[in-house]
Design an enzyme around this catalytic site. Structure first.
Site, short mmCIF file in Angstrom:
data_model
loop_
_atom_site.label_atom_id
_atom_site.label_comp_id
_atom_site.label_asym_id
_atom_site.label_seq_id
_atom_site.Cartn_x
_atom_site.Cartn_y
_atom_site.Cartn_z
N LYS A 1 -3.05 -3.04 16.14
CA LYS A 1 -3.76 -1.94 15.45
C LYS A 1 -4.61 -1.16 16.46
O LYS A 1 -4.62 0.07 16.46
CB LYS A 1 -4.64 -2.50 14.33
N ASN B 1 -10.48 -4.60 2.90
CA ASN B 1 -9.54 -5.56 2.29
C ASN B 1 -8.91 -4.97 1.02
O ASN B 1 -9.54 -5.00 -0.05
CB ASN B 1 -10.27 -6.86 1.95
N TYR C 1 -1.61 -9.35 16.02
CA TYR C 1 -1.58 -8.33 14.96
C TYR C 1 -2.74 -7.35 15.13
O TYR C 1 -2.55 -6.13 15.15
CB TYR C 1 -1.66 -8.99 13.57
N ILE D 1 0.85 -1.20 0.00
CA ILE D 1 0.00 0.00 0.00
C ILE D 1 0.88 1.25 0.00
O ILE D 1 0.57 2.25 -0.67
CB ILE D 1 -0.97 0.00 1.21
N SER E 1 -7.02 -0.86 10.66
CA SER E 1 -7.63 -1.98 9.93
C SER E 1 -9.03 -2.25 10.44
O SER E 1 -9.33 -2.05 11.63
CB SER E 1 -6.76 -3.22 10.16
N PHE F 1 2.88 3.39 7.46
CA PHE F 1 2.46 2.06 7.00
C PHE F 1 3.28 0.94 7.64
O PHE F 1 2.80 -0.19 7.72
CB PHE F 1 2.66 1.92 5.48
P1 NAD Z 1 3.65 -4.54 3.43
O1 NAD Z 1 4.27 -5.59 4.29
O2 NAD Z 1 3.63 -4.74 1.97
O3 NAD Z 1 4.33 -3.13 3.74
C1 NAD Z 1 4.86 -2.80 5.00
C2 NAD Z 1 6.27 -2.29 4.78
O4 NAD Z 1 6.83 -1.90 6.04
C3 NAD Z 1 7.20 -3.35 4.19
O5 NAD Z 1 7.86 -2.80 3.06
C4 NAD Z 1 8.18 -3.67 5.32
O6 NAD Z 1 9.47 -3.97 4.81
C5 NAD Z 1 8.15 -2.39 6.12
N1 NAD Z 1 8.44 -2.53 7.57
C6 NAD Z 1 7.86 -3.38 8.45
N2 NAD Z 1 8.35 -3.17 9.68
C7 NAD Z 1 9.26 -2.15 9.58
C8 NAD Z 1 10.08 -1.48 10.50
N3 NAD Z 1 10.13 -1.81 11.80
N4 NAD Z 1 10.88 -0.48 10.05
C9 NAD Z 1 10.88 -0.13 8.74
N5 NAD Z 1 10.12 -0.73 7.83
C10 NAD Z 1 9.32 -1.74 8.24
O7 NAD Z 1 2.17 -4.32 4.00
P2 NAD Z 1 0.93 -3.53 3.36
O8 NAD Z 1 -0.07 -4.51 2.92
O9 NAD Z 1 1.42 -2.49 2.42
O10 NAD Z 1 0.35 -2.85 4.68
C11 NAD Z 1 0.72 -1.52 5.05
C12 NAD Z 1 0.05 -1.19 6.37
O11 NAD Z 1 -1.36 -1.31 6.23
C13 NAD Z 1 0.43 -2.09 7.52
O12 NAD Z 1 0.49 -1.30 8.70
C14 NAD Z 1 -0.72 -3.06 7.61
O13 NAD Z 1 -0.88 -3.57 8.91
C15 NAD Z 1 -1.88 -2.15 7.23
N6 NAD Z 1 -3.04 -2.88 6.69
C16 NAD Z 1 -2.87 -3.73 5.66
C17 NAD Z 1 -3.95 -4.44 5.16
C18 NAD Z 1 -3.78 -5.43 4.04
O14 NAD Z 1 -4.63 -6.30 3.89
N7 NAD Z 1 -2.73 -5.35 3.23
C19 NAD Z 1 -5.23 -4.23 5.71
C20 NAD Z 1 -5.37 -3.33 6.77
C21 NAD Z 1 -4.26 -2.66 7.26
C1 WQD Z 2 -10.65 -12.99 2.55
C2 WQD Z 2 -11.67 -14.12 2.45
C3 WQD Z 2 -11.04 -16.14 3.61
C4 WQD Z 2 -7.65 -17.24 1.16
C5 WQD Z 2 -7.03 -10.22 6.45
C6 WQD Z 2 -6.71 -9.80 7.86
C7 WQD Z 2 -7.26 -8.45 8.16
C8 WQD Z 2 -6.82 -7.43 7.11
C9 WQD Z 2 -7.09 -7.91 5.72
C10 WQD Z 2 -4.81 -6.30 7.84
C11 WQD Z 2 -11.87 -14.87 3.77
C12 WQD Z 2 -11.13 -16.37 2.12
C13 WQD Z 2 -8.73 -16.58 1.69
C14 WQD Z 2 -7.85 -18.49 0.50
C15 WQD Z 2 -10.20 -18.30 0.92
N1 WQD Z 2 -5.41 -7.19 7.16
N2 WQD Z 2 -9.99 -17.10 1.57
N3 WQD Z 2 -9.13 -18.96 0.40
O1 WQD Z 2 -9.04 -12.65 6.36
O2 WQD Z 2 -10.62 -10.87 5.43
O3 WQD Z 2 -8.44 -10.22 6.32
O4 WQD Z 2 -6.51 -9.22 5.56
O5 WQD Z 2 -5.22 -5.56 8.66
O6 WQD Z 2 -6.81 -8.07 9.42
O7 WQD Z 2 -7.27 -10.76 8.74
O8 WQD Z 2 -8.51 -11.45 4.19
O9 WQD Z 2 -7.73 -12.12 1.96
O10 WQD Z 2 -7.12 -13.56 3.96
O11 WQD Z 2 -9.48 -13.52 3.17
O12 WQD Z 2 -11.33 -18.78 0.82
O13 WQD Z 2 -6.91 -19.14 0.04
O14 WQD Z 2 -11.18 -15.10 1.53
O15 WQD Z 2 -11.52 -17.23 4.34
O16 WQD Z 2 -13.21 -15.20 3.88
P1 WQD Z 2 -9.23 -11.40 5.63
P2 WQD Z 2 -8.12 -12.68 3.27
#
Ligand code: NAD
Ligand code: WQD
Length: 341
Positions: free
Chosen positions: A156, A182, A152, A14, A127, A83
């Site tokens: 948050k 998501n 995790y 992101i 999240s 992030f």
């Molecule tokens: P990502 O792992 O792709 O990006 C996170 C980046 O932070 C990585 O490049 C990693 O190398 C870096 N990083 C981690 N710990 C670090 C540290 N201590 N110092 C410096 N760099 C560090 O993850 P993402 O999917 O881009 O997620 C970004 C943020 O959004 C995270 O905080 C994650 O929890 C949150 N988030 C993600 C999702 C999702 O589904 N992807 C959903 C909700 C919230």
């Molecule tokens: C989505 C749906 C699975 C994989 C997670 C974190 C949440 C947030 C977003 C950071 C679910 C189903 C998945 C597969 C499947 N992250 N699934 N087969 O679980 O909603 O959320 O990511 O904050 O905190 O928990 O996302 O993409 O894992 O799953 O059927 O191989 O797809 O059961 O219903 P989820 P997901």
């Protein structure tokens, strides 16, 4: 002179998309990332899209001394988008201390830097996991948070609380937590996207890797939920749309538009989509004959969640624009590019 923004985790999924949107909106971006879950090539690919490679420092933000030295060096930073975090739910259950240490210390070191060096603004990646399985759908920002089911998720909720308490006693601080639903998809250029290490936990990377022939078959976790087709329902938000919400949040903070100095917003589409609907849409838009089977529920999964976006629309003036069709196509184009297909 352009406003300088620190993007922590800017080489990640992101973060990298947000760096692109910030640069295209005229901001000067500095990325800090320890590359624990990303690679340096991402910065070159950002430069291919925007024509500018962001300034970059590689270190662990959980290291207080290094974070302090960073702020001394970059004295022009006006705002932070935070992030950087570990994000694998299952891994966090196995490694709670690593998750608490990384995610909480990084947050506290950055807030220390804000206080010490007079930086007023921060946008934080929260999240929808903070809502757990809500009793009423869709979830508004007023929906009560539930105790997190994983370390995790707990990081948050705790980071939101740390920000809130910090803002109470630092009236010049201005913070926004964005609660992502998501995030899926990739940049339309297919130059940046999501690159999970190992077997993906998340649905869309698993689908695209299966379509690319790296995984044999997608397992759909459960078709006995209390949902229209029995599969679980989520709110899938395009990563570029999500990134734009950060630019809007930065503008709200820096233009003095925030109503209080700690705010939080849902960032989703407002539409719930089932796993089966998502799989069928992927097959329809890509024409790929995706192999899938129904298996049992995944431990810890919630049945359904999707956002009420009224407040984010009205307050931020932001809403998701991209269709799920174009989003899934962007994810597939990215996967094909990565695999040389
Ligand atoms: P990502 O792992 O792709 O990006 C996170 C980046 O932070 C990585 O490049 C990693 O190398 C870096 N990083 C981690 N710990 C670090 C540290 N201590 N110092 C410096 N760099 C560090 O993850 P993402 O999917 O881009 O997620 C970004 C943020 O959004 C995270 O905080 C994650 O929890 C949150 N988030 C993600 C999702 C999702 O589904 N992807 C959903 C909700 C919230
Ligand atoms: C989505 C749906 C699975 C994989 C997670 C974190 C949440 C947030 C977003 C950071 C679910 C189903 C998945 C597969 C499947 N992250 N699934 N087969 O679980 O909603 O959320 O990511 O904050 O905190 O928990 O996302 O993409 O894992 O799953 O059927 O191989 O797809 O059961 O219903 P989820 P997901």
């Amino acid at each position: 002179m352009a406003t300088q923004i620190l993007v922590t985790g800017g080489a990640g999924f992101i973060g990298s998309h947000t760096v692109v949107e910030l640069q295209q909106a005229g901001y000067d971006v500095v990325v800090v990332d320890d590359l624990s879950n990303s690679s340096i090539e991402v910065l070159d690919n950002i430069a291919k899209i925007t024509g500018k490679r962001p300034a970059f420092e590689q270190f662990d933000l959980a290291d207080a001394a290094k974070t302090d030295a960073f702020f001394q060096k970059y004295s022009g930073i006006k705002a932070i988008i935070h992030f950087a975090a570990f994000k694998a739910v299952g891994e966090s259950v196995q490694k709670p201390l690593e998750y608490y240490r990384n995610n909480l210390n990084s947050m506290m070191n950055l807030l220390d830097g804000m206080r010490q060096y007079g930086i007023q603004h921060m946008v934080f990646s929260s999240s929808c996991t903070v809502y757990g399985q809500p009793d009423v759908l869709p979830v508004t920002e007023q929906t009560p948070r539930k105790p997190a089911e994983s370390p995790y998720g707990n990081t948050k909720a705790i980071c939101e609380d740390i920000m809130r308490d910090f803002c109470k006693v630092n009236p010049t601080a201005n913070c926004i937590a964005l609660r992502y639903f998501n995030p899926i998809g990739a940049h339309p250029s297919a130059l940046i996207g999501e690159l999970p290490v190992g077997v993906p936990n998340n649905l869309v990377p698993f689908i695209t890797q299966t379509a690319a022939g790296i995984r044999q078959e997608l397992s759909i976790f459960g078709d006995d939920y209390n949902t229209p087709d029995g599969t679980a329902v989520r709110d899938y938000i395009n990563v570029v749309d999500l990134s734009k919400a950060h630019v809007v949040a930065i503008e709200r903070l820096t233009n003095g538009k925030a109503k209080t100095n700690f705010e939080f917003f849902n960032v989703g589409t407002g539409n719930g989509l089932s796993v089966m609907e998502l799989v069928k849409t992927f097959i329809k838009v890509t024409g790929v004959d995706l192999k899938y089977k129904i298996v049992g529920r995944r431990a810890g999964d919630i049945e359904q969640i999707y956002a009420d976006t009224t407040i984010s629309c009205n307050e931020l003036g932001w809403q998701a624009e991209k269709t799920v069709e174009e989003t899934l196509l962007s994810a597939w184009n990215w996967e094909k590019k990565v695999r040389g297909l």
